[in-house]
Design a protein around this motif. Structure first.
Motif, PDB file in Angstrom:
ATOM      1  N   TYR A  35       0.853  -1.177   0.000  1.00 32.08           N
ATOM      2  CA  TYR A  35       0.000   0.000   0.000  1.00 32.08           C
ATOM      3  C   TYR A  35       0.895   1.236   0.000  1.00 32.08           C
ATOM      4  O   TYR A  35       2.040   1.199   0.456  1.00 32.08           O
ATOM      5  N   GLY A  40      -2.177  12.334   5.963  1.00 37.71           N
ATOM      6  CA  GLY A  40      -3.570  12.690   6.176  1.00 37.71           C
ATOM      7  C   GLY A  40      -4.563  11.882   5.382  1.00 37.71           C
ATOM      8  O   GLY A  40      -5.753  12.205   5.372  1.00 37.71           O
ATOM      9  N   GLU A  41      -4.104  10.833   4.711  1.00 39.13           N
ATOM     10  CA  GLU A  41      -5.005  10.013   3.915  1.00 39.13           C
ATOM     11  C   GLU A  41      -4.894   8.541   4.314  1.00 39.13           C
ATOM     12  O   GLU A  41      -3.967   8.130   5.006  1.00 39.13           O
ATOM     13  N   GLY A  42      -5.856   7.755   3.841  1.00 35.80           N
ATOM     14  CA  GLY A  42      -5.805   6.330   4.107  1.00 35.80           C
ATOM     15  C   GLY A  42      -4.873   5.617   3.150  1.00 35.80           C
ATOM     16  O   GLY A  42      -4.572   6.114   2.068  1.00 35.80           O
ATOM     17  N   PRO A  43      -4.385   4.429   3.538  1.00 36.10           N
ATOM     18  CA  PRO A  43      -3.545   3.647   2.627  1.00 36.10           C
ATOM     19  C   PRO A  43      -4.302   3.276   1.353  1.00 36.10           C
ATOM     20  O   PRO A  43      -5.507   3.004   1.404  1.00 36.10           O
ATOM     21  N   VAL A  44      -3.587   3.253   0.244  1.00 34.08           N
ATOM     22  CA  VAL A  44      -4.164   2.875  -1.042  1.00 34.08           C
ATOM     23  C   VAL A  44      -3.450   1.632  -1.537  1.00 34.08           C
ATOM     24  O   VAL A  44      -2.217   1.604  -1.615  1.00 34.08           O
ATOM     25  N   LEU A  45      -4.226   0.614  -1.858  1.00 38.80           N
ATOM     26  CA  LEU A  45      -3.665  -0.653  -2.322  1.00 38.80           C
ATOM     27  C   LEU A  45      -2.966  -0.481  -3.670  1.00 38.80           C
ATOM     28  O   LEU A  45      -3.522   0.075  -4.610  1.00 38.80           O
ATOM     29  N   THR A  99      -5.900  -8.335   8.685  1.00 36.22           N
ATOM     30  CA  THR A  99      -4.733  -7.978   7.891  1.00 36.22           C
ATOM     31  C   THR A  99      -3.833  -7.123   8.752  1.00 36.22           C
ATOM     32  O   THR A  99      -4.288  -6.149   9.358  1.00 36.22           O
ATOM     33  N   PHE A 101      -0.141  -4.861   9.239  1.00 36.53           N
ATOM     34  CA  PHE A 101       0.709  -3.963   8.483  1.00 36.53           C
ATOM     35  C   PHE A 101       2.101  -3.879   9.093  1.00 36.53           C
ATOM     36  O   PHE A 101       2.266  -3.973  10.319  1.00 36.53           O
TER      37      PHE A 101
ATOM     38  N   TYR B  35      -9.129   0.430  11.755  1.00 33.66           N
ATOM     39  CA  TYR B  35      -7.714   0.495  12.078  1.00 33.66           C
ATOM     40  C   TYR B  35      -7.441   1.836  12.742  1.00 33.66           C
ATOM     41  O   TYR B  35      -8.193   2.801  12.566  1.00 33.66           O
ATOM     42  N   PHE B  91      -9.120   4.714  10.777  1.00 29.30           N
ATOM     43  CA  PHE B  91      -9.448   4.390   9.398  1.00 29.30           C
ATOM     44  C   PHE B  91     -10.448   3.247   9.356  1.00 29.30           C
ATOM     45  O   PHE B  91     -10.260   2.212  10.002  1.00 29.30           O
ATOM     46  N   LEU B 103      -7.672  -4.398   1.110  1.00 29.37           N
ATOM     47  CA  LEU B 103      -8.593  -3.513   1.816  1.00 29.37           C
ATOM     48  C   LEU B 103      -8.698  -2.181   1.102  1.00 29.37           C
ATOM     49  O   LEU B 103      -7.718  -1.686   0.539  1.00 29.37           O
ATOM     50  N   PHE B 104      -9.880  -1.600   1.176  1.00 27.74           N
ATOM     51  CA  PHE B 104     -10.105  -0.278   0.632  1.00 27.74           C
ATOM     52  C   PHE B 104     -10.416   0.640   1.810  1.00 27.74           C
ATOM     53  O   PHE B 104     -11.385   0.405   2.543  1.00 27.74           O
ATOM     54  N   PHE B 105      -9.567   1.646   1.963  1.00 31.74           N
ATOM     55  CA  PHE B 105      -9.630   2.507   3.131  1.00 31.74           C
ATOM     56  C   PHE B 105     -10.360   3.801   2.843  1.00 31.74           C
ATOM     57  O   PHE B 105     -10.309   4.335   1.723  1.00 31.74           O
ATOM     58  N   GLY B 106     -10.995   4.337   3.898  1.00 22.94           N
ATOM     59  CA  GLY B 106     -11.494   5.691   3.829  1.00 22.94           C
ATOM     60  C   GLY B 106     -10.371   6.680   4.113  1.00 22.94           C
ATOM     61  O   GLY B 106      -9.222   6.292   4.344  1.00 22.94           O
ATOM     62  N   GLU B 107     -10.744   7.960   4.095  1.00 20.53           N
ATOM     63  CA  GLU B 107      -9.774   9.026   4.296  1.00 20.53           C
ATOM     64  C   GLU B 107      -9.391   9.199   5.763  1.00 20.53           C
ATOM     65  O   GLU B 107      -8.444   9.913   6.065  1.00 20.53           O
TER      66      GLU B 107
END
Lengths: 111, 114
Positions: A35, A40-45, A99, A101, B35, B91, B103-107
């Motif tokens: 990822y 300030g953002e969420g992880p992106v796959l 999952t 990390f 998370y 998150f 997984l697809f996360f929000g902001e």
């Protein structure tokens, strides 16, 4: 003790350089994911690797899964400032749809 | 493109207060997660949720935490009595396959406890 150890923790390089970051474990994983997270953002796959020895390419990024499915690497060719971010490896662990990390490698690419 | 949405983006609360963080997962996903990421630290698993029940929870997810899917779209995390150390980015994530690790996360929702 971290189940997924990432190295290096921090990497600062010039634009155009190549780099490799690593994700290691003493445990076997059915798959590993990479990822990317920006502040300030969420992880992106980015990618999932499933088969031992598998190599996947995503433009200038090359991901490899170790033969024993205990480690993975991410190689970036000709890094660009837009590659700056936190690179996280992750994998399913135990039962219960969990999952986990790694702590991540923070990459900074200078123009 | 479908996405996970979270509200609020930032909440400031006093220690001891209850907080509810809300998430709308991707509509055809069946597995939901929370998370936590304390500033500068790793992404930590709190809880996974499937078929209207908790599948697994971490040691962080103690009796002060609860999750709920009150209707067909929302997924919430409640902290009953917040502590200073609960200050973090929370998150929400969803997945179509609970075993894949994809997984697809929000902001995220930034919680600040004063």
């Amino acid at each position: 003790t971290q189940l997924l150890e990432q190295s290096p923790q921090f990497l600062s390089i010039q634009e155009g350089e190549n780099l490799t970051v690593y994700c290691n474990s003493s445990s076997v994983f059915s798959s590993l994911q990479w990822y990317r997270q920006e502040p300030g953002e969420g992880p992106v796959l980015l990618v999932t690797v499933v088969t031992g020895g598998e190599v996947k390419k995503l433009k200038r990024l090359t991901f490899q899964f170790g033969d024993a499915r205990k480690d993975s690497s991410l190689h970036i060719t000709a890094a660009q400032p837009g590659d700056t971010g936190l690179y996280l490896c992750a994998g399913p662990h135990g039962g219960g749809f969990k999952t986990i990390f790694g702590a991540g490698t923070r990459l900074f690419v200078k123009a | 493109e479908p996405e996970v949405t979270q509200t609020p983006s930032h909440q400031v609360t006093q220690m001891g207060q209850e907080v509810i963080l809300r998430c709308v997962p991707i509509s055809n996903h069946l597995y939901f997660y929370w998370y936590r990421q304390i500033l500068g630290q790793k992404v930590e698993f709190l809880v996974s949720f499937y078929n209207n029940e908790i599948s697994e929870k971490s040691e962080i997810f103690d009796d002060q935490f609860s999750v709920e899917r009150p209707d067909g779209s929302n997924f919430t995390l409640k902290i009953r009595s917040t502590k200073l150390e609960d200050s973090a980015m929370y998150f929400c994530a969803s997945s179509s396959d609970g075993f894949s690790g994809e997984l697809f996360f929000g902001e995220g929702s930034r919680l600040t406890v004063l």
